[in-house]
Design an enzyme around this catalytic site. Structure first.
Site, PDB file in Angstrom:
ATOM      1  N   ASN A 181      -6.151  -2.827   1.597  1.00  0.00           N
ATOM      2  CA  ASN A 181      -6.111  -4.282   1.722  1.00  0.00           C
ATOM      3  C   ASN A 181      -7.533  -4.826   1.775  1.00  0.00           C
ATOM      4  O   ASN A 181      -8.440  -4.162   2.290  1.00  0.00           O
ATOM      5  CB  ASN A 181      -5.380  -4.704   3.000  1.00  0.00           C
ATOM      6  N   ARG A 216       0.825  -1.210   0.000  1.00  0.00           N
ATOM      7  CA  ARG A 216       0.000   0.000   0.000  1.00  0.00           C
ATOM      8  C   ARG A 216       0.858   1.258   0.000  1.00  0.00           C
ATOM      9  O   ARG A 216       0.603   2.192  -0.770  1.00  0.00           O
ATOM     10  CB  ARG A 216      -0.954   0.010   1.193  1.00  0.00           C
TER      11      ARG A 216
END
Length: 91
Positions: free
Chosen positions: A37, A19
């Site tokens: 996620n 990320r």
């Protein structure tokens, strides 16, 4: 002209700074949107930019950061949504 994509990145993409690295790459390319996620172990990406910016961004999603092992990237191209003027990590 702005474009909008939704991408689902699968493989070893959680616990490897995916990320954060995605956010850095998006900012570098001038892409807006977010990354998050999923409970299933993949990563959702929503991004907006020019066709060229998004093509480069998608190419990077297939590679990811050093410790990632991307197995699949599903991409859906859509009409522009007018996202915020930044890219962020959703938790």
């Amino acid at each position: 002209m702005a474009y909008f994509i939704k991408a689902l990145v699968s493989g070893r993409v959680q616990g490897v700074c995916f990320r954060d690295a995605t956010q850095k790459k998006a900012i570098e390319l001038g892409v807006n949107g977010w990354v998050k996620n999923t409970p299933q172990g993949s990563v959702n990406v929503v991004a907006e930019g020019t066709e060229e910016q998004l093509s480069l961004f998608i190419d990077w999603l297939y590679i990811g950061p050093n410790y990632a092992k991307v197995e699949e990237v599903e991409v859906e191209w859509l009409k522009s949504k007018g996202l915020n003027d930044f890219f962020f990590v959703r938790y």
